[in-house]
Design a protein around this motif. Sequence first.
Motif, PDB file in Angstrom:
ATOM      1  N   ASP A  80     -20.561  11.593  11.670  1.00  0.00           N
ATOM      2  CA  ASP A  80     -19.922  12.689  12.392  1.00  0.00           C
ATOM      3  C   ASP A  80     -19.570  12.303  13.831  1.00  0.00           C
ATOM      4  O   ASP A  80     -18.456  12.535  14.291  1.00  0.00           O
ATOM      5  CB  ASP A  80     -20.832  13.912  12.406  1.00  0.00           C
ATOM      6  N   LEU A  81     -20.519  11.690  14.537  1.00  0.00           N
ATOM      7  CA  LEU A  81     -20.306  11.416  15.956  1.00  0.00           C
ATOM      8  C   LEU A  81     -19.273  10.320  16.184  1.00  0.00           C
ATOM      9  O   LEU A  81     -18.412  10.440  17.072  1.00  0.00           O
ATOM     10  CB  LEU A  81     -21.632  11.042  16.617  1.00  0.00           C
ATOM     11  N   GLY A  82     -19.348   9.229  15.428  1.00  0.00           N
ATOM     12  CA  GLY A  82     -18.380   8.145  15.600  1.00  0.00           C
ATOM     13  C   GLY A  82     -16.944   8.615  15.423  1.00  0.00           C
ATOM     14  O   GLY A  82     -16.091   8.389  16.300  1.00  0.00           O
ATOM     15  N   PRO A  83     -16.621   9.291  14.310  1.00  0.00           N
ATOM     16  CA  PRO A  83     -15.264   9.805  14.144  1.00  0.00           C
ATOM     17  C   PRO A  83     -14.892  10.891  15.156  1.00  0.00           C
ATOM     18  O   PRO A  83     -13.722  10.995  15.537  1.00  0.00           O
ATOM     19  CB  PRO A  83     -15.286  10.370  12.714  1.00  0.00           C
ATOM     20  N   LYS A 119      -3.726  17.485  18.708  1.00  0.00           N
ATOM     21  CA  LYS A 119      -5.048  17.439  18.093  1.00  0.00           C
ATOM     22  C   LYS A 119      -5.984  18.560  18.522  1.00  0.00           C
ATOM     23  O   LYS A 119      -6.933  18.877  17.820  1.00  0.00           O
ATOM     24  CB  LYS A 119      -5.721  16.103  18.366  1.00  0.00           C
ATOM     25  N   GLY A 120      -5.805  19.144  19.688  1.00  0.00           N
ATOM     26  CA  GLY A 120      -6.702  20.200  20.132  1.00  0.00           C
ATOM     27  C   GLY A 120      -8.070  19.657  20.544  1.00  0.00           C
ATOM     28  O   GLY A 120      -8.249  18.472  20.790  1.00  0.00           O
ATOM     29  N   PHE A 149     -11.485  12.187  19.814  1.00  0.00           N
ATOM     30  CA  PHE A 149     -11.382  12.494  21.239  1.00  0.00           C
ATOM     31  C   PHE A 149     -10.483  11.499  21.972  1.00  0.00           C
ATOM     32  O   PHE A 149      -9.710  11.880  22.861  1.00  0.00           O
ATOM     33  CB  PHE A 149     -12.784  12.509  21.857  1.00  0.00           C
ATOM     34  N   VAL A 150     -10.586  10.213  21.613  1.00  0.00           N
ATOM     35  CA  VAL A 150      -9.878   9.176  22.380  1.00  0.00           C
ATOM     36  C   VAL A 150      -8.509   8.812  21.803  1.00  0.00           C
ATOM     37  O   VAL A 150      -7.660   8.294  22.535  1.00  0.00           O
ATOM     38  CB  VAL A 150     -10.745   7.901  22.520  1.00  0.00           C
ATOM     39  N   LEU A 151      -8.278   9.052  20.530  1.00  0.00           N
ATOM     40  CA  LEU A 151      -7.009   8.649  19.923  1.00  0.00           C
ATOM     41  C   LEU A 151      -5.863   9.565  20.361  1.00  0.00           C
ATOM     42  O   LEU A 151      -6.057  10.765  20.564  1.00  0.00           O
ATOM     43  CB  LEU A 151      -7.120   8.675  18.397  1.00  0.00           C
TER      44      LEU A 151
END
Length: 254
Positions: free
Chosen positions: A205-208, A220-221, A213-215
Amino acid sequence: MDNIGVVFLSEVLGTGILVLLGTGVVANVALAKNKGLGGGFLMVTIGWGFAVFAGVIVAYNSGAHLNPAVTLGLVTSGATEFGSGVPVNFLSVLTYIAGQLLGAFIGAVFCWLAYKQHFDAEPNSANKLGVFSTGPAIRSYGWNLTTEIIGTFVLVFVVLAFGGGRQGESGGLAALGALPVALLVIVIGTSLGGPTGYAINPARDLGPRIAHFVLPIKGKGTSDWAYSWVPVVGPVIGGMLAGWASLFLLPVLT
């Protein structure tokens, strides 16, 4: 200690494959103009289950933890060695978890690349975030946390039980076997996945979520950081509780 580098690479690649295929099935079902659009939750649970299958095959050398909750569950179960003869200590635990988080991030990035045009075509920002990370059907942090604890407890306890509950032995998903663990993840998803989307894995969950957030994803919101602690803390608690419970219950049951 030479094995530490192999463990790290194994966990990066295994978790990366897991997340690429897992987020990929969600993208196929949720994003606009996909051939799998509207495939439904059952398709997602089957896809995630066999994503774990693929990840376990790739990361077999390290024991295929692929999940910080599994790593920490093994620690609390009294394991003295992980896969490849790596001793259980602070450095090895950190290596496993770092590899898992990096692999999850990389897998999510490759999913975005594979579905770039469909992310651009999708008008709903919630669907875009849902490819990367989980979210609750009914937002209630205490109950969402409880669901994640229960689901992860089942995952880790069954993995440890398959190993016979013999204290000091390493486990990991590889100990259960690639196909059985895939089926276990599918049944957890179909039985317990409705309320939260069953992260049952902090790295997954955290990695994606960080990748989201960065992509530079069009429209994306928010990355919903207010909820992000639930699929991290819940699985950690569930995994560690399963490890502790195995010390007392599995010697009686096996």
